[in-house]
Scaffold this motif. Structure first.
Motif, short mmCIF file in Angstrom:
data_model
loop_
_atom_site.label_atom_id
_atom_site.label_comp_id
_atom_site.label_asym_id
_atom_site.label_seq_id
_atom_site.Cartn_x
_atom_site.Cartn_y
_atom_site.Cartn_z
N VAL A 1 58.81 46.42 -5.22
CA VAL A 1 58.53 45.29 -4.34
C VAL A 1 57.28 44.58 -4.87
CG1 VAL A 1 59.57 46.32 -2.29
CG2 VAL A 1 57.15 46.76 -2.80
N SER A 2 56.91 43.46 -4.26
CA SER A 2 55.75 42.71 -4.70
C SER A 2 54.46 43.39 -4.27
CB SER A 2 55.80 41.29 -4.13
OG SER A 2 55.61 41.33 -2.72
N ARG A 3 53.36 43.01 -4.92
CA ARG A 3 52.06 43.54 -4.55
C ARG A 3 51.65 43.10 -3.15
NH1 ARG A 3 48.16 41.94 -9.43
NH2 ARG A 3 49.22 39.95 -9.06
N GLU A 4 52.07 41.90 -2.76
CA GLU A 4 51.76 41.41 -1.41
C GLU A 4 52.42 42.30 -0.35
OE1 GLU A 4 52.69 39.53 -3.94
OE2 GLU A 4 50.74 38.57 -4.25
N THR A 5 53.63 42.75 -0.62
CA THR A 5 54.33 43.64 0.32
C THR A 5 53.59 44.97 0.42
OG1 THR A 5 56.48 42.64 -0.14
CG2 THR A 5 56.49 44.86 0.77
N ILE A 6 53.13 45.49 -0.71
CA ILE A 6 52.39 46.75 -0.71
C ILE A 6 51.08 46.61 0.04
CG2 ILE A 6 51.14 48.39 -2.17
CD1 ILE A 6 54.16 48.79 -2.16
N ARG A 7 50.41 45.48 -0.15
CA ARG A 7 49.14 45.28 0.57
C ARG A 7 49.36 45.28 2.08
NH1 ARG A 7 48.06 41.20 -3.58
NH2 ARG A 7 46.61 42.05 -5.12
N ARG A 8 50.46 44.66 2.53
CA ARG A 8 50.77 44.67 3.97
C ARG A 8 51.06 46.09 4.45
NH1 ARG A 8 53.42 39.69 2.65
NH2 ARG A 8 55.40 40.77 2.33
N ASP A 9 51.73 46.87 3.61
CA ASP A 9 51.99 48.27 3.96
C ASP A 9 50.68 49.05 4.10
OD1 ASP A 9 54.74 47.92 3.93
OD2 ASP A 9 54.95 48.53 1.84
N LEU A 10 49.76 48.81 3.18
CA LEU A 10 48.48 49.51 3.23
C LEU A 10 47.67 49.13 4.46
CD1 LEU A 10 47.36 49.38 -0.53
CD2 LEU A 10 48.56 51.21 0.67
N VAL A 11 47.76 47.86 4.86
CA VAL A 11 47.07 47.42 6.07
C VAL A 11 47.60 48.20 7.28
CG1 VAL A 11 46.77 45.51 7.69
CG2 VAL A 11 46.50 45.11 5.24
N GLN A 12 48.92 48.33 7.38
CA GLN A 12 49.52 49.05 8.51
C GLN A 12 49.14 50.52 8.50
OE1 GLN A 12 53.75 48.33 8.85
NE2 GLN A 12 53.52 46.18 8.28
N LEU A 13 49.14 51.14 7.32
CA LEU A 13 48.78 52.56 7.23
C LEU A 13 47.30 52.79 7.49
CD1 LEU A 13 50.95 53.55 4.14
CD2 LEU A 13 51.30 54.25 6.51
N GLU A 14 46.49 51.80 7.14
CA GLU A 14 45.06 51.93 7.44
C GLU A 14 44.83 51.89 8.95
OE1 GLU A 14 41.01 50.18 5.54
OE2 GLU A 14 42.40 48.68 6.31
N LEU A 15 45.56 51.02 9.64
CA LEU A 15 45.45 50.94 11.10
C LEU A 15 45.89 52.24 11.77
CD1 LEU A 15 46.80 47.32 11.72
CD2 LEU A 15 44.43 48.10 11.87
N GLN A 16 46.78 52.97 11.11
CA GLN A 16 47.26 54.25 11.63
C GLN A 16 46.32 55.40 11.28
OE1 GLN A 16 51.32 54.87 10.27
NE2 GLN A 16 51.90 52.76 10.77
N GLY A 17 45.28 55.11 10.50
CA GLY A 17 44.31 56.14 10.15
C GLY A 17 44.72 57.03 9.01
N VAL A 18 45.71 56.60 8.22
CA VAL A 18 46.22 57.42 7.12
C VAL A 18 45.35 57.28 5.87
CG1 VAL A 18 48.17 57.78 5.53
CG2 VAL A 18 48.59 57.30 7.95
N LEU A 19 44.81 56.07 5.66
CA LEU A 19 44.10 55.79 4.41
C LEU A 19 42.98 54.79 4.63
CD1 LEU A 19 45.21 52.72 3.58
CD2 LEU A 19 47.24 54.00 2.96
N LEU A 20 42.20 54.60 3.59
CA LEU A 20 41.20 53.54 3.54
C LEU A 20 41.53 52.67 2.35
CD1 LEU A 20 37.77 55.32 4.18
CD2 LEU A 20 38.92 53.68 5.67
N ARG A 21 41.72 51.38 2.59
CA ARG A 21 42.00 50.47 1.48
C ARG A 21 40.74 50.27 0.65
NH1 ARG A 21 43.73 45.10 3.44
NH2 ARG A 21 42.55 45.66 5.31
N SER A 22 40.90 50.17 -0.64
CA SER A 22 39.82 49.85 -1.56
C SER A 22 40.32 48.75 -2.48
CB SER A 22 39.41 51.09 -2.37
OG SER A 22 40.50 51.54 -3.16
N HIS A 23 39.41 48.20 -3.28
CA HIS A 23 39.81 47.10 -4.16
C HIS A 23 40.86 47.58 -5.16
CE1 HIS A 23 39.83 43.49 -6.39
NE2 HIS A 23 39.18 43.98 -7.44
N GLY A 24 42.06 47.02 -5.07
CA GLY A 24 43.13 47.36 -6.00
C GLY A 24 43.97 48.55 -5.60
N GLY A 25 43.69 49.15 -4.44
CA GLY A 25 44.48 50.31 -4.07
C GLY A 25 44.06 50.89 -2.74
#
Length: 276
Positions: A31-55
């Motif tokens: 999928v596109s990087r934009e789609t992955i970034r949206r996925d990371l935003v959702q997972l961050e809200l769930q407390g699974v991860l912390l987004r960092s620059h590039g990942g």
């Protein structure tokens, strides 16, 4: 791959390796990087991860690598003024020197309580000027300059940040015509714009932006891609960014799309700068 499948895949990768890059996830999920970034935003809200620059970094990895909750504390609460003032002093001094060209005698300017604005206050010449600020250090710095009229915003005093915040500080801003705001932030993200480490500073800076005709962000390169707690504003809400380095092409494009003038002040003996 469905969103729920991507989320499961991302979680598994993070559990195994502790961190992951957007480009790797986009390739793995097709999928596109934009789609992955949206996925990371959702997972961050769930407390699974912390987004960092590039990942992203797994939340447990982030905590383990920083002795308990140090990183979480800095993201949500921020560092003290004394600690921040010792970080990247050379870069902040060069950025402040370049920012002087945007200050004209007879104007009314507004300085937030960031250490970048404090570095600027230390270099402002003793000219006819009205300076509004919520920073105790900036008030003390400018007090000895006879031609500068200093107005403190007041409000509730913070011993940690050595500044004033709250409703009283916000109300005072509405009574002035402010030519230029100079401010900084805790971090910048591609998706979220400029962010702060706590809601009190974020709200006050939002009011500062509304009260000012021109908005100039003073930010050293360590802030790009840095995670922070509360959003201040989007890039289209500011006019100029002055920094010491901006190598990331995605940030350059984002700022260009929002008509932000970027001024980079490199570490050179001549002190020359260039804009993009």
């Amino acid at each position: 791959m469905l969103p729920i499948e991507r989320h499961r895949y991302i979680t598994e990768i993070l559990s195994q390796h502790g961190r992951i890059l957007v480009n790797e996830l986009a390739l793995g999920c097709q999928v596109s990087r934009e789609t992955i970034r949206r996925d990371l935003v959702q997972l961050e809200l769930q407390g699974v991860l912390l987004r960092s620059h590039g990942g992203a970094v797994h939340i447990q990895t982030a905590i383990a690598q920083t002795e308990g909750k140090q990183v979480i504390s800095e993201i949500v609460q921020g560092e003290s003024f004394r600690k921040r003032s010792a970080e990247h002093p050379d870069q902040k001094a060069r950025i402040a020197k370049r920012a002087l060209s945007f200050i004209k005698a007879g104007e009314c300017i507004l300085l937030d309580s960031s250490t970048s604005s404090w570095f600027l206050a230390r270099q402002i010449p003793d000219i006819e000027l009205v300076v509004l600020t919520n920073s105790l250090h900036i008030i003390q710095t400018l007090a000895c300059k006879e031609n500068i009229r200093v107005i403190g915003l007041g409000g509730e005093f913070s011993a940690k940040y050595e500044d004033f915040v709250g409703i009283l500080a916000e109300k005072i801003l509405k009574d002035f015509v402010i030519n230029t705001l100079f401010f900084s932030c805790h971090g910048l993200s591609l998706e979220g714009g400029m962010r702060e480490s706590n809601e009190h500073h974020a709200r006050l800076k939002q009011q500062m932006l509304q009260a000012s005709e021109r908005k100039i962000l003073l930010v050293d390169s360590s802030k790009f891609g840095r995670r922070s707690f509360v959003r201040i504003c989007h890039y289209h809400d500011i006019d100029v960014v002055i920094t010491d380095q901006l190598a990331d092409e995605e940030f350059r494009q984002e700022l260009a799309w929002n008509n932000v003038l970027v001024i980079v002040v490199p570490a050179t003996t001549t002190g020359k700068s260039y804009a993009t």
